[in-house]
Write an enzyme that holds these catalytic residues in place. Structure first.
Site, PDB file in Angstrom:
ATOM      1  N   ARG A   1      49.302  40.478  48.550  1.00 22.35           N
ATOM      2  CA  ARG A   1      50.165  39.283  48.600  1.00 22.35           C
ATOM      3  C   ARG A   1      51.598  39.576  48.159  1.00 22.35           C
ATOM      4  O   ARG A   1      52.493  38.749  48.380  1.00 22.35           O
ATOM      5  CB  ARG A   1      49.570  38.160  47.751  1.00 22.35           C
ATOM      6  CG  ARG A   1      48.295  37.598  48.352  1.00 22.35           C
ATOM      7  CD  ARG A   1      47.890  36.252  47.773  1.00 22.35           C
ATOM      8  NE  ARG A   1      46.900  35.600  48.614  1.00 22.35           N
ATOM      9  CZ  ARG A   1      45.573  35.673  48.438  1.00 22.35           C
ATOM     10  NH1 ARG A   1      45.082  36.373  47.440  1.00 22.35           N
ATOM     11  NH2 ARG A   1      44.754  35.053  49.262  1.00 22.35           N
TER      12      ARG A   1
ATOM     13  N   ALA B   1      45.144  45.294  54.695  1.00 26.48           N
ATOM     14  CA  ALA B   1      46.503  45.341  54.119  1.00 26.48           C
ATOM     15  C   ALA B   1      46.489  46.265  52.897  1.00 26.48           C
ATOM     16  O   ALA B   1      46.917  45.902  51.804  1.00 26.48           O
ATOM     17  CB  ALA B   1      46.993  43.940  53.753  1.00 26.48           C
ATOM     18  N   LEU B   2      45.981  47.455  53.130  1.00 32.48           N
ATOM     19  CA  LEU B   2      45.664  48.353  52.014  1.00 32.48           C
ATOM     20  C   LEU B   2      46.913  48.902  51.335  1.00 32.48           C
ATOM     21  O   LEU B   2      47.895  49.238  51.980  1.00 32.48           O
ATOM     22  CB  LEU B   2      44.805  49.512  52.529  1.00 32.48           C
ATOM     23  CG  LEU B   2      43.502  49.108  53.214  1.00 32.48           C
ATOM     24  CD1 LEU B   2      42.720  50.346  53.650  1.00 32.48           C
ATOM     25  CD2 LEU B   2      42.646  48.231  52.313  1.00 32.48           C
TER      26      LEU B   2
ATOM     27  N   GLY C   1      38.235  46.301  42.100  1.00 31.47           N
ATOM     28  CA  GLY C   1      39.419  46.455  41.257  1.00 31.47           C
ATOM     29  C   GLY C   1      39.387  45.540  40.042  1.00 31.47           C
ATOM     30  O   GLY C   1      38.958  44.388  40.120  1.00 31.47           O
TER      31      GLY C   1
ATOM     32  N   SER D   1      49.345  44.275  44.992  1.00 32.82           N
ATOM     33  CA  SER D   1      48.556  43.225  45.620  1.00 32.82           C
ATOM     34  C   SER D   1      49.013  43.103  47.066  1.00 32.82           C
ATOM     35  O   SER D   1      50.210  43.237  47.358  1.00 32.82           O
ATOM     36  CB  SER D   1      48.810  41.894  44.904  1.00 32.82           C
ATOM     37  OG  SER D   1      48.379  40.807  45.704  1.00 32.82           O
TER      38      SER D   1
ATOM     39  N   GLU E   1      48.084  51.253  47.435  1.00 33.32           N
ATOM     40  CA  GLU E   1      47.578  52.334  46.577  1.00 33.32           C
ATOM     41  C   GLU E   1      46.436  51.870  45.668  1.00 33.32           C
ATOM     42  O   GLU E   1      45.586  52.665  45.279  1.00 33.32           O
ATOM     43  CB  GLU E   1      48.712  52.941  45.740  1.00 33.32           C
ATOM     44  CG  GLU E   1      49.571  53.925  46.508  1.00 33.32           C
ATOM     45  CD  GLU E   1      48.796  55.158  46.999  1.00 33.32           C
ATOM     46  OE1 GLU E   1      47.928  55.669  46.276  1.00 33.32           O
ATOM     47  OE2 GLU E   1      49.073  55.605  48.127  1.00 33.32           O
ATOM     48  N   GLY E   2      46.436  50.595  45.301  1.00 36.60           N
ATOM     49  CA  GLY E   2      45.336  50.082  44.472  1.00 36.60           C
ATOM     50  C   GLY E   2      44.002  50.224  45.194  1.00 36.60           C
ATOM     51  O   GLY E   2      43.004  50.677  44.619  1.00 36.60           O
ATOM     52  N   HIS E   3      43.973  49.835  46.493  1.00 33.26           N
ATOM     53  CA  HIS E   3      42.744  50.020  47.276  1.00 33.26           C
ATOM     54  C   HIS E   3      42.405  51.508  47.397  1.00 33.26           C
ATOM     55  O   HIS E   3      41.247  51.909  47.319  1.00 33.26           O
ATOM     56  CB  HIS E   3      42.917  49.479  48.699  1.00 33.26           C
ATOM     57  CG  HIS E   3      43.163  48.008  48.787  1.00 33.26           C
ATOM     58  ND1 HIS E   3      44.360  47.472  49.180  1.00 33.26           N
ATOM     59  CD2 HIS E   3      42.339  46.956  48.546  1.00 33.26           C
ATOM     60  CE1 HIS E   3      44.275  46.153  49.188  1.00 33.26           C
ATOM     61  NE2 HIS E   3      43.072  45.813  48.796  1.00 33.26           N
TER      62      HIS E   3
ATOM     63  N   GLN F   1      36.104  32.445  51.838  1.00 36.45           N
ATOM     64  CA  GLN F   1      36.693  32.386  50.495  1.00 36.45           C
ATOM     65  C   GLN F   1      38.092  31.768  50.488  1.00 36.45           C
ATOM     66  O   GLN F   1      38.754  31.763  49.456  1.00 36.45           O
ATOM     67  CB  GLN F   1      36.691  33.775  49.846  1.00 36.45           C
ATOM     68  CG  GLN F   1      37.595  34.802  50.484  1.00 36.45           C
ATOM     69  CD  GLN F   1      37.320  36.203  49.947  1.00 36.45           C
ATOM     70  OE1 GLN F   1      36.299  36.821  50.268  1.00 36.45           O
ATOM     71  NE2 GLN F   1      38.214  36.737  49.121  1.00 36.45           N
TER      72      GLN F   1
HETATM   73  O1  PAF Z   1      38.817  41.453  46.632  1.00 39.62           O
HETATM   74  C1  PAF Z   1      38.780  41.251  47.865  1.00 39.62           C
HETATM   75  O2  PAF Z   1      39.565  41.815  48.628  1.00 39.62           O
HETATM   76  C2  PAF Z   1      37.743  40.294  48.441  1.00 39.62           C
HETATM   77  O3  PAF Z   1      37.534  39.214  47.600  1.00 39.62           O
HETATM   78  C3  PAF Z   1      36.434  40.979  48.796  1.00 39.62           C
HETATM   79  C4  PAF Z   1      35.726  41.562  47.566  1.00 39.62           C
HETATM   80  C5  PAF Z   1      36.680  42.098  49.803  1.00 39.62           C
HETATM   81  C6  PAF Z   1      35.462  39.968  49.433  1.00 39.62           C
HETATM   82  O4  PAF Z   1      36.003  39.422  50.595  1.00 39.62           O
END
Ligand code: PAF
Length: 308
Positions: A212, A56-57, A172, A210, A59-61, A85
């Site tokens: 989200r 779900a990329l 980030g 984000s 501009e931050g990514h 997680q």
């Molecule tokens: O920041 C994230 O997107 C996640 O926590 C990561 C570092 C890819 C680990 O799943």
């Protein structure tokens, strides 16, 4: 399956030539299995950077990938929504996924390899019995409401570091506690990689980018601006000391009825421990809040001082 693997060895990505006519961006090589990843990486010569994502990329990514591009000959991006997680009841199933769109964006910024494993590839024996114990830094702030979150993050980060064998890994600053924990893990467990933090990318109106944010309705989106607004207010009060900084930020947040504050704290950027009321020097202001059903986080570094 391995898509479009180049002949050995894989050359380093060519440096950008500003005068050359724009050529279509080459697609990154997409690999899904450990064996295919190893094969591609074994052909690379020179330095390698990794950017780990859950897809779900935005501009931050892409800023992380651009910075990776500047720092290494080869850039590997991982896309994996890590079940470990997410606690039961969190948004694992609803988490936005769009691999095709992500690959197109990564082609534009020059990623060389995308490793997008499925959960069975990452965890072939089911949930791992051995996990990274993140220690006390993971019990506060995000960890207070998400007690198993950082063990899941650090476990997958360590696995992905082993699988991708990078010289440099970029994360980030938006997830400041995650970044501090990755740095601590790399230091405490002698992982041979340089960790680089990349500044937060914001929308023109200040909202921190984000994945989200996609969950926010129009009204939520407007209410969410209280978070970056609170950080702005806090920066304006930096010369009045820690208590005034927190008061200025809190005032902005409580004035927005669409926001339910989880925490607002001024902490040491490395230990995440609250700074004393008379602190001076750099401190990290961190905020987490619910906006509708979406939980958002944001932060800023402040230089505290007190005019006498
Ligand atoms: O920041 C994230 O997107 C996640 O926590 C990561 C570092 C890819 C680990 O799943």
């Amino acid at each position: 399956m391995l898509d479009a693997v180049a002949e050995t060895p894989v050359p380093a990505h060519p440096a950008a030539d500003d005068d050359a006519p724009a050529a279509p961006a080459p697609s990154p090589v997409l690999v899904r299995t450990r064996a295919d990843l190893r094969e591609v990486l074994d052909r690379q010569r020179g330095t390698r950077a990794v950017v780990m994502t859950m897809g779900a990329l935005h501009e931050g990514h892409l800023d992380l990938v651009r910075e990776a591009r500047r720092r290494a000959d080869h850039v590997v991006v991982t896309i994996f929504v890590n079940p470990l997680q997410f606690a039961p009841g969190e948004d694992l199933d609803a988490y936005p996924r769009d691999l095709e769109a992500d690959l197109a964006k990564l082609a534009e910024v020059g990623a060389d390899v995308v490793f997008a494993p499925d959960p069975e590839t990452m965890y072939p024996n089911g949930d791992p019995r051995v996990r990274v114990e993140p220690g006390p830094l993971a019990a506060v702030l995000e960890g207070a409401t998400r007690p198993t979150h950082f063990a899941g993050v650090l476990t997958v980060v360590l696995k992905l570091l082993h699988l991708t064998r990078p010289h440099v890994a970029l994360f980030g600053q938006k997830d400041a506690q995650q970044l501090a924990l990755v740095r601590a893990m790399v230091r405490d467990l002698d992982v041979d990689v340089e960790v680089v933090g990349v500044p937060i990318r914001r929308e023109p109106d200040g909202l921190a980018m984000s994945s989200r944010n996609a969950y926010l309705s129009g009204t939520d989106r407007a209410a969410a601006l209280a978070l970056s607004g609170a950080l702005d207010a806090a920066r304006g009060a930096a010369g009045a000391g820690a208590e005034q900084v927190l008061a200025a930020a809190r005032e902005r947040l409580v004035a927005e009825p669409g926001v339910r504050l989880d925490y607002l704290e001024l902490v040491d950027p490395e230990t995440m421990e609250a700074v004393p009321a008379d602190a001076s020097g750099p401190a990290l202001l961190v905020v987490a809040a619910w906006v509708g059903t979406t939980r958002l986080i944001d932060n800023t570094i402040l230089d505290l001082w007190k005019d006498e």
